[in-house]
Motif scaffolding. Structure first.
Motif, PDB file in Angstrom:
ATOM      1  N   GLY A 126      16.340  -6.887 -31.370  1.00 57.89           N
ATOM      2  CA  GLY A 126      15.146  -6.677 -30.552  1.00 57.89           C
ATOM      3  C   GLY A 126      15.261  -5.335 -29.865  1.00 57.89           C
ATOM      4  N   LEU A 127      14.399  -4.392 -30.231  1.00 60.00           N
ATOM      5  CA  LEU A 127      14.465  -3.030 -29.716  1.00 60.00           C
ATOM      6  C   LEU A 127      13.172  -2.714 -28.983  1.00 60.00           C
ATOM      7  N   GLY A 128      13.233  -2.644 -27.657  1.00 57.49           N
ATOM      8  CA  GLY A 128      12.029  -2.356 -26.887  1.00 57.49           C
ATOM      9  C   GLY A 128      12.113  -2.929 -25.494  1.00 57.49           C
ATOM     10  N   GLY A 129      10.953  -3.195 -24.914  1.00 57.66           N
ATOM     11  CA  GLY A 129      10.880  -3.756 -23.572  1.00 57.66           C
ATOM     12  C   GLY A 129      11.088  -5.258 -23.572  1.00 57.66           C
ATOM     13  N   GLY A 130      10.867  -5.867 -22.402  1.00 58.31           N
ATOM     14  CA  GLY A 130      11.152  -7.283 -22.232  1.00 58.31           C
ATOM     15  C   GLY A 130      10.372  -8.195 -23.156  1.00 58.31           C
ATOM     16  N   VAL A 169      18.528  -4.763 -27.595  1.00 61.13           N
ATOM     17  CA  VAL A 169      18.624  -3.323 -27.334  1.00 61.13           C
ATOM     18  C   VAL A 169      17.436  -2.942 -26.458  1.00 61.13           C
ATOM     19  N   PRO A 170      17.532  -3.177 -25.147  1.00 64.12           N
ATOM     20  CA  PRO A 170      16.394  -2.898 -24.258  1.00 64.12           C
ATOM     21  C   PRO A 170      16.194  -1.408 -24.032  1.00 64.12           C
ATOM     22  N   THR A 171      14.941  -1.027 -23.900  1.00 70.75           N
ATOM     23  CA  THR A 171      14.599   0.370 -23.623  1.00 70.75           C
ATOM     24  C   THR A 171      14.183   0.573 -22.173  1.00 70.75           C
ATOM     25  N   ASN A 172      14.204  -0.485 -21.378  1.00 67.89           N
ATOM     26  CA  ASN A 172      14.040  -0.359 -19.932  1.00 67.89           C
ATOM     27  C   ASN A 172      14.828  -1.473 -19.271  1.00 67.89           C
ATOM     28  N   LEU A 173      14.860  -1.481 -17.961  1.00 63.72           N
ATOM     29  CA  LEU A 173      15.632  -2.482 -17.209  1.00 63.72           C
ATOM     30  C   LEU A 173      14.714  -3.260 -16.275  1.00 63.72           C
ATOM     31  N   ALA A 174      13.584  -3.730 -16.806  1.00 63.08           N
ATOM     32  CA  ALA A 174      12.562  -4.325 -15.956  1.00 63.08           C
ATOM     33  C   ALA A 174      12.968  -5.670 -15.369  1.00 63.08           C
ATOM     34  N   HIS A 175      13.831  -6.442 -16.069  1.00 58.92           N
ATOM     35  CA  HIS A 175      14.225  -7.755 -15.537  1.00 58.92           C
ATOM     36  C   HIS A 175      15.458  -8.257 -16.270  1.00 58.92           C
ATOM     37  N   ASP A 176      15.976  -9.409 -15.812  1.00 57.94           N
ATOM     38  CA  ASP A 176      17.245  -9.911 -16.338  1.00 57.94           C
ATOM     39  C   ASP A 176      17.100 -10.709 -17.629  1.00 57.94           C
ATOM     40  N   GLY A 177      15.910 -10.724 -18.211  1.00 61.18           N
ATOM     41  CA  GLY A 177      15.715 -11.442 -19.466  1.00 61.18           C
ATOM     42  C   GLY A 177      16.433 -10.824 -20.645  1.00 61.18           C
TER      43      GLY A 177
END
Length: 353
Positions: A92-96, A116-124
């Protein structure tokens, strides 16, 4: 004497550093996650798609799937698309939303998930839960933890600032969530998993006490680690209790009552946490939490995310209905509308407008 231990479900790989994406292929091969290189990579048409060109040469055996959004239908469609591909893993490459769709799809087809998150918006990004929009609004679905989490801090530096700041609010809200768990233990005898509570609390405190900001790599490192630890804490306890209390009930109420106007998850959780700390009489802690949230550009008053005082009172009043069976300071106080108005007015005075 027998030696008793327990196994903790957690990622096999956690790689958080600048440039981590450059080594994604070799990390997956070295750790035997995908020795053949056959991967199903789920991306959005935004941040994930922009990284495809960079990553595709290093992942020659990958098939790329564009995910339209963060709905249950999107996740089911993704699972259907990848089930006949004989892949080693799903990435999974992207946002939440993309991470959650990929988590659900991977669980549905029985494959490990690499986040593979592209931001750190939440702990999901590392939690055993996929939050997806459905016909009834929004639902949470239990899934296995990601087998690997790869966070490139260079990519995070380039993410929209609001979606990184939101993660600060979600991490800090752990402190309020643990206070609610302890309250449920004192009043109702609810069992606390001490290890899960310790992990979640320290993750929140690390972010709360750090003097840096989102422009600093060392702060982003701490924030990313805190969000990963929050997810692991939930796996340890077997539910979202270590990271979800009144703060998240307030967040869910915003989402349900005002679905078209709701702010980012972490923004609402941070605001909810500061107010919940005030509700439980921890006025100094509430003021300090509000001060830190403000320093990071996060809301501490509903008007800062476009809501009136009366709408916030309605949110707080409705919040306990969002998580039936969960005991927090909201259920404990069982406030009337007028009582919420009065306490909220005191909160505003205490933290300053």
């Amino acid at each position: 004497m027998p030696v008793l231990t327990r196994l903790i479900p957690s990622p096999l790989v956690v790689d958080i550093r600048p440039g981590a994406l450059d080594d994604l292929g070799s990390v997956l091969a070295d750790e035997r996650i995908s020795h053949s290189g056959k991967l199903a990579v789920a991306v959005s048409n935004g941040s994930g798609a922009r990284l495809k060109e960079r990553l595709a040469p290093a992942l020659p055996g990958a098939t790329w799937y564009e995910v339209g959004g963060g709905t249950l239908d999107d996740a089911v469609r993704l699972a259907s698309d990848i089930k006949s591909g004989h892949y080693d893993a799903v990435v999974g490459l992207g946002g939440g939303k993309i991470i959650d769709c990929a988590k659900f799809a991977a669980a549905r087809v029985g494959l490990p998930l690499v986040a593979v998150p592209t931001n750190l918006a939440h702990d999901g990004l590392c939690s055993p839960v996929a939050t997806l929009d459905n016909d009834a609004g929004r639902g949470s679905y239990g899934v296995p933890n990601p087998i690997a989490v790869v966070i490139d801090l260079d990519v995070i530096h380039d993410a929209p600032a609001r979606f990184v700041r939101a993660g600060i609010g979600d991490a800090i809200s752990n402190i309020s969530a643990i206070a609610d768990w302890e309250l449920a233990n004192r009043v109702n005898g609810e069992k606390i998993d001490g290890l899960a509570a310790a992990i979640a609390r320290q993750a929140g405190e690390a972010v709360l006490r750090h003097p840096g900001g989102i422009g600093d790599t060392d702060f982003l490192q701490v924030l990313a680690e805190a969000l990963v630890l929050s997810g692991i804490a939930m796996s340890v306890s077997g539910d979202s209790r270590p990271s979800s209390g009144a703060c998240h009930e307030i967040n869910h109420a915003f989402d349900l009552l005002f679905p078209k106007r709701a702010a980012a998850h972490g923004e609402q959780c941070g605001l909810g946490a500061a107010f919940a700390m005030y509700l439980r009489g921890a006025h100094e802690e509430s003021a300090y939490m509000a001060e830190v949230l403000r320093r990071h550009g996060l809301p501490v008053l509903p008007k800062e995310i476009g809501f009136t005082d009366d709408e916030f009172v309605r949110v707080v009043e409705f919040a306990p209905q969002t998580r039936p069976g969960r005991y927090t300071i909201l259920e404990h106080l069982d406030l009337t509308t007028d009582q919420i108005k009065d306490i909220y007015a005191d909160y505003v005075k205490a933290i300053g407008s």
